[in-house]
Scaffold this motif. Structure first.
Motif, PDB file in Angstrom:
ATOM      1  N   CYS A 149     -82.401 -10.886  93.671  1.00 64.26           N
ATOM      2  CA  CYS A 149     -84.267 -10.602  93.942  1.00 64.26           C
ATOM      3  C   CYS A 149     -84.244  -8.893  94.969  1.00 64.26           C
ATOM      4  O   CYS A 149     -84.863  -8.743  95.243  1.00 64.26           O
ATOM      5  CB  CYS A 149     -84.787 -11.172  94.160  1.00 64.26           C
ATOM      6  N   THR A 150     -83.104  -8.501  95.737  1.00 63.18           N
ATOM      7  CA  THR A 150     -82.743  -8.047  96.946  1.00 63.18           C
ATOM      8  C   THR A 150     -82.394  -6.999  97.331  1.00 63.18           C
ATOM      9  O   THR A 150     -82.180  -5.916  98.443  1.00 63.18           O
ATOM     10  CB  THR A 150     -82.785  -9.448  98.315  1.00 63.18           C
ATOM     11  N   TYR A 151     -81.379  -7.335  95.926  1.00 60.94           N
ATOM     12  CA  TYR A 151     -80.594  -5.934  96.617  1.00 60.94           C
ATOM     13  C   TYR A 151     -80.906  -4.555  96.171  1.00 60.94           C
ATOM     14  O   TYR A 151     -82.491  -4.551  95.632  1.00 60.94           O
ATOM     15  CB  TYR A 151     -79.674  -5.639  94.746  1.00 60.94           C
ATOM     16  N   GLU A 152     -80.677  -3.573  96.790  1.00 61.02           N
ATOM     17  CA  GLU A 152     -81.353  -1.818  96.771  1.00 61.02           C
ATOM     18  C   GLU A 152     -80.932  -0.876  95.984  1.00 61.02           C
ATOM     19  O   GLU A 152     -81.571  -0.788  95.284  1.00 61.02           O
ATOM     20  CB  GLU A 152     -80.971  -1.624  98.621  1.00 61.02           C
ATOM     21  N   TRP A 153     -79.363  -1.372  95.476  1.00 64.57           N
ATOM     22  CA  TRP A 153     -78.913  -0.729  94.367  1.00 64.57           C
ATOM     23  C   TRP A 153     -77.776  -1.916  94.019  1.00 64.57           C
ATOM     24  O   TRP A 153     -77.398  -2.505  95.022  1.00 64.57           O
ATOM     25  CB  TRP A 153     -78.147   0.123  95.321  1.00 64.57           C
ATOM     26  N   PHE A 154     -77.176  -1.354  92.860  1.00 65.00           N
ATOM     27  CA  PHE A 154     -75.662  -1.584  92.093  1.00 65.00           C
ATOM     28  C   PHE A 154     -75.073  -1.300  92.130  1.00 65.00           C
ATOM     29  O   PHE A 154     -75.901  -0.356  91.555  1.00 65.00           O
ATOM     30  CB  PHE A 154     -76.402  -3.299  90.930  1.00 65.00           C
ATOM     31  N   ARG A 155     -73.935  -0.742  92.058  1.00 69.47           N
ATOM     32  CA  ARG A 155     -73.056   0.568  90.973  1.00 69.47           C
ATOM     33  C   ARG A 155     -71.726   0.100  90.361  1.00 69.47           C
ATOM     34  O   ARG A 155     -70.782  -1.588  90.738  1.00 69.47           O
ATOM     35  CB  ARG A 155     -72.181   0.377  92.433  1.00 69.47           C
ATOM     36  N   PHE A 156     -71.516   0.248  89.615  1.00 69.88           N
ATOM     37  CA  PHE A 156     -70.427   0.682  88.539  1.00 69.88           C
ATOM     38  C   PHE A 156     -69.463   1.340  88.668  1.00 69.88           C
ATOM     39  O   PHE A 156     -69.557   2.452  89.182  1.00 69.88           O
ATOM     40  CB  PHE A 156     -70.664  -0.072  87.377  1.00 69.88           C
ATOM     41  N   LEU A 157     -67.947   0.803  88.939  1.00 71.64           N
ATOM     42  CA  LEU A 157     -67.521   1.963  88.839  1.00 71.64           C
ATOM     43  C   LEU A 157     -66.227   1.920  87.106  1.00 71.64           C
ATOM     44  O   LEU A 157     -66.840   0.944  86.436  1.00 71.64           O
ATOM     45  CB  LEU A 157     -65.735   1.218  89.274  1.00 71.64           C
ATOM     46  N   PRO A 158     -66.606   3.509  87.394  1.00 66.05           N
ATOM     47  CA  PRO A 158     -66.607   3.570  85.943  1.00 66.05           C
ATOM     48  C   PRO A 158     -64.491   3.440  84.865  1.00 66.05           C
ATOM     49  O   PRO A 158     -64.485   2.862  85.809  1.00 66.05           O
ATOM     50  CB  PRO A 158     -66.591   5.448  85.950  1.00 66.05           C
ATOM     51  N   GLN A 159     -65.427   3.008  83.756  1.00 62.76           N
ATOM     52  CA  GLN A 159     -63.520   2.024  83.871  1.00 62.76           C
ATOM     53  C   GLN A 159     -63.592   2.415  82.178  1.00 62.76           C
ATOM     54  O   GLN A 159     -64.404   2.625  81.443  1.00 62.76           O
ATOM     55  CB  GLN A 159     -63.923   0.310  83.220  1.00 62.76           C
ATOM     56  N   GLN A 160     -62.574   2.650  82.247  1.00 61.64           N
ATOM     57  CA  GLN A 160     -62.494   4.013  80.965  1.00 61.64           C
ATOM     58  C   GLN A 160     -62.981   2.799  79.593  1.00 61.64           C
ATOM     59  O   GLN A 160     -62.568   2.076  79.226  1.00 61.64           O
ATOM     60  CB  GLN A 160     -61.170   5.012  80.751  1.00 61.64           C
ATOM     61  N   GLY A 161     -63.386   3.977  78.496  1.00 65.81           N
ATOM     62  CA  GLY A 161     -63.929   3.356  77.037  1.00 65.81           C
ATOM     63  C   GLY A 161     -64.695   2.354  77.860  1.00 65.81           C
ATOM     64  O   GLY A 161     -65.523   2.184  76.203  1.00 65.81           O
ATOM     65  N   ASP A 162     -65.275   1.851  78.626  1.00 66.23           N
ATOM     66  CA  ASP A 162     -66.496   0.805  78.660  1.00 66.23           C
ATOM     67  C   ASP A 162     -67.764   2.099  78.344  1.00 66.23           C
ATOM     68  O   ASP A 162     -67.333   3.040  78.603  1.00 66.23           O
ATOM     69  CB  ASP A 162     -66.797   0.556  79.922  1.00 66.23           C
ATOM     70  N   MET A 163     -68.797   1.398  77.803  1.00 68.87           N
ATOM     71  CA  MET A 163     -70.778   1.369  77.801  1.00 68.87           C
ATOM     72  C   MET A 163     -71.470   1.127  78.360  1.00 68.87           C
ATOM     73  O   MET A 163     -70.833  -0.275  78.776  1.00 68.87           O
ATOM     74  CB  MET A 163     -70.899   1.411  76.009  1.00 68.87           C
ATOM     75  N   LEU A 164     -72.515   1.022  79.253  1.00 69.81           N
ATOM     76  CA  LEU A 164     -73.632   0.744  79.770  1.00 69.81           C
ATOM     77  C   LEU A 164     -74.527   0.774  79.323  1.00 69.81           C
ATOM     78  O   LEU A 164     -74.500   2.349  78.959  1.00 69.81           O
ATOM     79  CB  LEU A 164     -74.047   1.480  80.901  1.00 69.81           C
ATOM     80  N   ILE A 165     -75.206  -0.138  79.186  1.00 72.90           N
ATOM     81  CA  ILE A 165     -76.565   0.346  78.044  1.00 72.90           C
ATOM     82  C   ILE A 165     -78.252  -0.275  79.077  1.00 72.90           C
ATOM     83  O   ILE A 165     -78.135  -1.143  79.610  1.00 72.90           O
ATOM     84  CB  ILE A 165     -77.108  -0.286  77.096  1.00 72.90           C
ATOM     85  N   PHE A 166     -79.236  -0.142  79.505  1.00 78.36           N
ATOM     86  CA  PHE A 166     -80.250   0.284  80.398  1.00 78.36           C
ATOM     87  C   PHE A 166     -81.470   0.390  80.228  1.00 78.36           C
ATOM     88  O   PHE A 166     -81.330   1.576  79.242  1.00 78.36           O
ATOM     89  CB  PHE A 166     -79.849   0.361  81.964  1.00 78.36           C
ATOM     90  N   PRO A 167     -82.651  -0.269  80.408  1.00 82.69           N
ATOM     91  CA  PRO A 167     -83.900   0.392  80.503  1.00 82.69           C
ATOM     92  C   PRO A 167     -84.020   1.988  80.950  1.00 82.69           C
ATOM     93  O   PRO A 167     -83.131   2.423  82.150  1.00 82.69           O
ATOM     94  CB  PRO A 167     -84.371  -0.042  81.350  1.00 82.69           C
ATOM     95  N   SER A 168     -84.580   3.451  80.340  1.00 86.12           N
ATOM     96  CA  SER A 168     -84.195   4.242  80.896  1.00 86.12           C
ATOM     97  C   SER A 168     -85.370   4.560  81.871  1.00 86.12           C
ATOM     98  O   SER A 168     -85.093   5.168  82.530  1.00 86.12           O
ATOM     99  CB  SER A 168     -84.950   5.500  79.975  1.00 86.12           C
ATOM    100  N   CYS A 169     -85.955   4.014  81.951  1.00 85.30           N
ATOM    101  CA  CYS A 169     -86.795   3.661  83.707  1.00 85.30           C
ATOM    102  C   CYS A 169     -85.896   3.419  84.669  1.00 85.30           C
ATOM    103  O   CYS A 169     -86.362   3.846  85.794  1.00 85.30           O
ATOM    104  CB  CYS A 169     -88.518   3.051  83.290  1.00 85.30           C
ATOM    105  N   LEU A 170     -84.727   3.210  83.865  1.00 85.10           N
ATOM    106  CA  LEU A 170     -84.130   2.471  85.690  1.00 85.10           C
ATOM    107  C   LEU A 170     -83.117   3.199  86.309  1.00 85.10           C
ATOM    108  O   LEU A 170     -82.838   4.585  85.389  1.00 85.10           O
ATOM    109  CB  LEU A 170     -83.186   1.451  85.488  1.00 85.10           C
ATOM    110  N   ARG A 171     -83.973   4.109  87.067  1.00 82.35           N
ATOM    111  CA  ARG A 171     -83.393   5.226  88.282  1.00 82.35           C
ATOM    112  C   ARG A 171     -81.577   5.213  88.411  1.00 82.35           C
ATOM    113  O   ARG A 171     -81.642   3.599  89.052  1.00 82.35           O
ATOM    114  CB  ARG A 171     -83.878   5.091  89.699  1.00 82.35           C
ATOM    115  N   HIS A 172     -81.028   5.731  88.110  1.00 81.95           N
ATOM    116  CA  HIS A 172     -79.125   5.769  88.742  1.00 81.95           C
ATOM    117  C   HIS A 172     -79.006   7.281  89.075  1.00 81.95           C
ATOM    118  O   HIS A 172     -79.729   7.795  88.703  1.00 81.95           O
ATOM    119  CB  HIS A 172     -78.836   5.453  87.355  1.00 81.95           C
TER     120      HIS A 172
END
Length: 192
Positions: A149-172
């Motif tokens: 509930c308190t993260y300001e941000w969260f980061r993903f390190l890209p991994q070759q071949g992986d896919m991320l899906i998220f709500p379009s309204c989520l700023r990134h």
């Protein structure tokens, strides 16, 4: 005394590990070689060696046999898990290719429901993808230690071949962190 915990506004980001096989990645990179003339500068990506097909070429994923169906399969899975109602159509897609010292401005994707990114080429020096808390006031609060509930941000390190899906309204974006690899390549898409 009874205590009930209610996490009111969690945001789901689905990570599909090894979404692309190595053969699929090679096919995509081969197709891209013939499309390099469609890559151009785009305002969301900063850097001398950063290019996108956004706005000029949006049918890339349909050239890779079955890729659109796989994307829609996991988009529907996201819909089931999150409650977002998707029609199940890919609105648009594009390729981003980034060289050293490029970065991605903080942004969201209007006029779609879900968005995603598929990491085609990357390594341990490729810049991460940050997602920002949609609560604009979370940074004003005193936090003993970050939690869901308190993260300001969260980061993903890209991994070759992986896919991320998220709500379009989520700023990134890249949180101004620079890419340190050559040819960081990703396919992005929107689902309606």
């Amino acid at each position: 005394m009874l205590i009930e915990e209610h996490k009111l506004f969690p945001t789901l980001v689905l990570q599909i590990k090894k979404f692309l096989s190595d053969d699929d990645r090679v096919k995509i990179l081969d197709i891209l070689k013939n499309k390099e003339s469609l890559l151009h500068k785009h305002g969301a990506i900063k850097g001398e060696s950063a290019f996108s097909s956004y706005g000029q070429y949006s049918d890339f994923i349909f050239e890779v046999k079955g890729l659109d169906k796989k994307i829609l399969k996991y988009s529907k899975e996201y819909s089931t898990r999150s409650g977002f109602d998707v029609v199940g159509e890919i609105g648009n897609s594009w390729i981003n290719v980034e060289g050293k010292d490029s970065s991605l401005k903080k942004h969201s994707h209007p006029n779609s429901i879900l968005s995603g990114v598929i990491f085609v080429r990357c390594n341990h020096q490729s810049r991460p993808l940050y997602f920002y808390n949609p609560n604009p006031f979370v940074s004003y609060t005193k936090v003993r230690y970050p939690k869901d509930c308190t993260y300001e941000w969260f980061r993903f390190l890209p991994q070759q071949g992986d896919m991320l899906i998220f709500p379009s309204c989520l700023r990134h974006g890249s949180d101004e962190e620079k890419n340190l690899s050559e040819g960081r390549t990703a396919i992005s898409f929107n689902v309606i």
